[in-house]
Design a protein around this motif. Sequence first.
Motif, PDB file in Angstrom:
ATOM      1  N   GLY A   3       4.614   0.687 -14.444  1.00 50.37           N
ATOM      2  CA  GLY A   3       3.781   1.845 -14.168  1.00 50.37           C
ATOM      3  C   GLY A   3       4.064   2.395 -12.786  1.00 50.37           C
ATOM      4  N   ALA A   4       3.280   3.372 -12.382  1.00 47.27           N
ATOM      5  CA  ALA A   4       3.467   4.034 -11.091  1.00 47.27           C
ATOM      6  C   ALA A   4       2.330   3.683 -10.147  1.00 47.27           C
ATOM      7  CB  ALA A   4       3.542   5.545 -11.289  1.00 47.27           C
ATOM      8  N   GLN A   6      10.117  13.738  -2.284  1.00 42.25           N
ATOM      9  CA  GLN A   6      10.157  13.603  -0.832  1.00 42.25           C
ATOM     10  C   GLN A   6      11.325  12.754  -0.363  1.00 42.25           C
ATOM     11  OE1 GLN A   6       5.779  13.597   0.869  1.00 42.25           O
ATOM     12  NE2 GLN A   6       5.933  12.228  -0.866  1.00 42.25           N
ATOM     13  N   GLY A   7      11.526  11.626  -1.063  1.00 39.99           N
ATOM     14  CA  GLY A   7      12.577  10.719  -0.628  1.00 39.99           C
ATOM     15  C   GLY A   7      12.377  10.353   0.828  1.00 39.99           C
ATOM     16  N   VAL A  37       0.846  -1.193   0.000  1.00 35.95           N
ATOM     17  CA  VAL A  37       0.000   0.000   0.000  1.00 35.95           C
ATOM     18  C   VAL A  37       0.881   1.243   0.000  1.00 35.95           C
ATOM     19  CG1 VAL A  37      -1.788   1.299   1.225  1.00 35.95           C
ATOM     20  CG2 VAL A  37      -1.799  -1.212   1.302  1.00 35.95           C
ATOM     21  N   ARG A  38       0.621   2.150  -0.926  1.00 39.65           N
ATOM     22  CA  ARG A  38       1.347   3.427  -0.919  1.00 39.65           C
ATOM     23  C   ARG A  38       0.641   4.398   0.033  1.00 39.65           C
ATOM     24  NH1 ARG A  38       1.897   8.206  -5.431  1.00 39.65           N
ATOM     25  NH2 ARG A  38       3.524   9.378  -4.322  1.00 39.65           N
ATOM     26  N   HIS A  39       1.416   5.240   0.671  1.00 37.63           N
ATOM     27  CA  HIS A  39       0.878   6.217   1.617  1.00 37.63           C
ATOM     28  C   HIS A  39      -0.025   7.239   0.922  1.00 37.63           C
ATOM     29  CE1 HIS A  39       3.428   9.446   0.059  1.00 37.63           C
ATOM     30  NE2 HIS A  39       4.395   8.548  -0.017  1.00 37.63           N
ATOM     31  N   GLY A  40      -0.754   8.014   1.737  1.00 41.64           N
ATOM     32  CA  GLY A  40      -1.619   9.066   1.229  1.00 41.64           C
ATOM     33  C   GLY A  40      -0.849  10.320   0.830  1.00 41.64           C
ATOM     34  N   HIS A  87       6.078   3.354   0.017  1.00 45.34           N
ATOM     35  CA  HIS A  87       6.227   4.512  -0.853  1.00 45.34           C
ATOM     36  C   HIS A  87       6.269   4.092  -2.312  1.00 45.34           C
ATOM     37  CE1 HIS A  87       7.419   6.611   2.900  1.00 45.34           C
ATOM     38  NE2 HIS A  87       7.963   5.435   3.175  1.00 45.34           N
ATOM     39  N   GLY A  88       5.875   5.024  -3.189  1.00 43.53           N
ATOM     40  CA  GLY A  88       5.704   4.687  -4.592  1.00 43.53           C
ATOM     41  C   GLY A  88       6.920   4.107  -5.274  1.00 43.53           C
ATOM     42  N   SER A  89       8.047   4.819  -5.227  1.00 42.75           N
ATOM     43  CA  SER A  89       9.251   4.315  -5.906  1.00 42.75           C
ATOM     44  C   SER A  89       9.726   3.016  -5.279  1.00 42.75           C
ATOM     45  CB  SER A  89      10.365   5.365  -5.843  1.00 42.75           C
ATOM     46  OG  SER A  89      10.030   6.505  -6.595  1.00 42.75           O
TER      47      SER A  89
END
Length: 277
Positions: free
Chosen positions: A215-216, A22-23, A8-11, A192-194
């Motif tokens: 994809g992202a 952000q890193g 799950v990616r954060h909000g 996180h996404g990356s």
Amino acid sequence: MIDEVVFVRHGRTKYNLARRLQGQIDIPLDAVGRWQADMMAYELAHRYYWAKAAALSRGVGSSSVGMGAGSGDDSSCYRDLPVHSRVLRIVSSDLMRARQTAEALGTLLHVGVEVDARLRERSFGSWEGMTREEIKAMDPDAYRSWKDHTGGERAYGVEDRGHVGSRGADAMRSLVRADDTGRPGTLIVVGHGSWIVATIATLLGLSGTEVSSIGAMRNCHWSRMRPVHGGEGRLDWTLEEFNHGPATTEDWENGPGYLRVPGAPLWVPLDTAAGAA
């Protein structure tokens, strides 16, 4: 034995809205990010409600209010149900935006959130806090090399994407193999996404140039993998869902109108933003 892993990616955060990298800067969720986290939590709570029932059967988070007040034993109705056939763990990156997102789901399911620094986002070195436009203006060659995946970003201390995927995959293998409950289980990791994309690509055995084909990940969306346990501790992985999110009629990236400050900028896709520039 963990047989399902949900990433799950954060909000959303104010840096997401401003499109700043952000890193590993520790940024909290903004108002829309908290809304996204709650919508995600409501959606996944439907799927994993059995975990809350199992917690209630153990008296975790129980209350006598509305369940036969005065008896002090509202867990009895759960004790003979087959809710313990699976186990569920929630593990979060130690960065605040991920922990806040994980807690939204953990609170609904009455499941405690564990914290693991190995789930941190990719480090973007001295680029952290900058927009893509600022990076491009400062060093167009390094920016172009970064977008072409030829490594120019490393001159600015940006973590190599292959390293991100390796540390993510190592963390997943470690968490899956460490399970000793003897029961099938679901592991939900909030990150996180990356980091998520690189980790999934590594687990699938994709090359560096193939990672972009995945994809992202959108904020508070999830992807789901199946670890297949083989002989001698071998793990094979299959991807069953990617970048899924709650069904809503609202503008997902910007949230409902009552959460928007009048006149504040709206999040727009990169290609749209570039076209408007």
